[in-house]
Design a protein around this motif. Structure first.
Motif, PDB file in Angstrom:
ATOM      1  N   ASP A  48       0.857  -1.192   0.000  1.00 38.77           N
ATOM      2  CA  ASP A  48       0.000   0.000   0.000  1.00 38.77           C
ATOM      3  C   ASP A  48       0.894   1.243   0.000  1.00 38.77           C
ATOM      4  OD1 ASP A  48      -3.043   0.836   0.674  1.00 38.77           O
ATOM      5  OD2 ASP A  48      -1.656   2.199   1.708  1.00 38.77           O
ATOM      6  N   VAL A  52       0.453   9.530   0.442  1.00 37.70           N
ATOM      7  CA  VAL A  52       0.501  10.001  -0.952  1.00 37.70           C
ATOM      8  C   VAL A  52       0.475  11.517  -0.974  1.00 37.70           C
ATOM      9  CG1 VAL A  52      -0.591   7.920  -1.866  1.00 37.70           C
ATOM     10  CG2 VAL A  52      -2.008   9.848  -1.153  1.00 37.70           C
ATOM     11  N   THR A  61      -3.436   6.975   3.303  1.00 38.06           N
ATOM     12  CA  THR A  61      -4.409   6.170   2.569  1.00 38.06           C
ATOM     13  C   THR A  61      -5.371   5.514   3.556  1.00 38.06           C
ATOM     14  OG1 THR A  61      -3.068   4.170   2.678  1.00 38.06           O
ATOM     15  CG2 THR A  61      -2.654   5.676   0.838  1.00 38.06           C
TER      16      THR A  61
END
Length: 309
Positions: A48, A52, A61
Motif C-alpha cells: 500500500d 501520498v 491512505t
C-alpha cells in the motif's frame, strides 16, 4: 515467505503519527532521504502507498488509517518488552510460591520468625522450606529452589554465576547443660578438650577449625557423638555432659536448660550468605523476598546474645 522486518514498525508508527517524511525523520533522528527509503520499503512490505502527495503535503491512505491504531499498540508493547521493569511491587497483593533451601540449624532458628514476618507483609505468599541433604549449586541452577542459605564452604557459594548477599556473620561457641562442670573452667582449653563432645556433621567425622587450634596446643578433643544437625546436638547437650559446638545464632531462645561458653581457642568467623540464580535478579517478587529475608535475618542476628566466660 520471508519473515517481516520488525525494525520497520517504529518508522511506520512515526510516519503515521507525523503524516510526513520530514516529520517522521525528525522524530526518529534520521535524514529525510533515509526516511524516504524506509517509506519505500514499507510500501513494498504492506502493498500500500500509505502516504501520498496532496499538494505540498501528504495524506494517509485508507489502509494507513486502518493500521495507525494497531501500529501504535504494537510499538508501545515492544517498548515495554524491551525496557527495564520499573513496576513497584505491593507485597500485600503478592500471590506466589517461593522455595528456600537451608540446613536444619538455620531452619530451626530462623524459619518461625521468617514465616511470621513475611506473612504479615505478604499474606498471599507461600513459602516452601527445603532440606539441604547435600551441598550443591544444582537446585538453584535448575530452578528447584529460588533461594539458598549457605556458607563459603558450600559448592553453591563457589558457582561463579550465582548472586549472593551476606545474611549475617556468626561464630562458634560451646553449648553445655546448666550446671555442667566445664562452667567452672571458662577459657581453659585443657578442660574443654577433656570433655566428650557432640558435633553436627552430615558427612561424618566432625573435625573442624577448633580441632586444628587445639592441636597447636598439644590437645585433642574426643568426639563421642556425631549427629546430622545442630538442633540434635543441642538436645543431646541439654540432656548430658557432652559439649556441643554450635553457631552462636542457634543459642537464642534455648532457655535455662543450656548455657553458652566462649571457646578457649580462636576459630575463624562464620559468614552466612543468601544465594540465588541471576535469572531471578530483576524479578520484582523475588527481589522483594530476598530483601525481606536479609532484613529479618539481620535483625535477628543482631539480637543474638554473646556467650559468657
Amino acid at each position: 515467505m520471508s519473515d517481516p522486518d520488525l525494525n520497520l514498525l517504529p518508522a511506520l508508527d512515526a510516519l503515521l503519527r507525523e503524516g510526513s517524511v520530514t516529520g517522521a525523520a525528525r522524530r526518529l533522528g534520521l535524514s529525510a532521504s533515509a526516511m524516504s527509503r524506509t517509506l519505500a520499503r514499507l510500501r513494498q512490505a504492506t502493498g500500500d502507498p500509505l502516504l501520498v502527495r496532496a499538494g505540498r503535503g501528504m495524506v494517509a491512505t485508507p489502509r494507513a488509517l486502518e493500521l495507525r491504531a494497531q501500529v501504535q499498540v504494537l510499538t508501545h508493547g515492544a517498548r515495554q518488552v524491551l525496557s527495564p521493569q520499573v513496576a513497584v511491587l505491593d507485597p500485600a497483593r503478592l500471590e506466589r510460591a517461593f522455595s528456600l533451601r537451608a540446613n536444619a540449624g538455620f531452619l530451626d532458628r530462623f524459619a518461625p520468625a521468617l514465616v511470621t514476618a513475611l506473612r504479615a507483609e505478604a499474606p498471599g505468599l507461600q513459602l516452601r522450606f527445603q532440606a539441604k541433604p547435600l551441598k550443591s549449586a544444582d537446585p538453584l541452577r535448575d530452578g528447584a529452589c529460588d533461594l539458598e542459605v549457605g556458607t563459603p564452604a558450600d559448592p553453591a557459594s563457589e558457582a561463579p554465576e550465582l548472586r549472593r548477599k551476606l545474611l549475617f556473620r556468626d561464630h562458634f561457641l560451646a553449648a553445655i547443660r546448666a550446671g555442667h562442670p566445664l562452667r567452672a573452667h571458662p577459657g581453659d582449653a585443657a578442660a574443654f578438650a577433656a570433655c566428650d563432645h557432640v558435633v553436627a556433621a552430615r558427612r561424618g567425622g566432625g573435625r573442624g577449625p577448633v580441632d586444628t587450634a587445639l592441636e597447636q596446643l598439644g590437645l585433642a578433643r574426643r568426639i563421642a557423638v556425631v549427629v546430622l544437625g545442630f538442633p540434635e546436638a543441642l538436645r543431646i547437650a541439654a540432656a548430658s555432659d557432652l559439649v556441643a559446638l554450635v553457631p552462636a545464632s542457634m543459642m537464642a531462645g534455648q532457655g535455662a536448660a543450656l548455657e553458652a561458653l566462649a571457646l578457649p581457642v580462636e576459630t575463624p568467623p562464620l559468614s552466612v550468605w543468601l544465594m540465588w540464580h541471576p535469572r531471578l535478579q530483576e524479578d520484582p517478587g523475588h527481589r522483594w523476598l530476598r530483601g525481606a529475608v536479609v532484613r529479618i535475618c539481620h535483625e535477628m542476628a543482631a539480637k543474638t546474645a554473646r556467650p559468657r566466660g
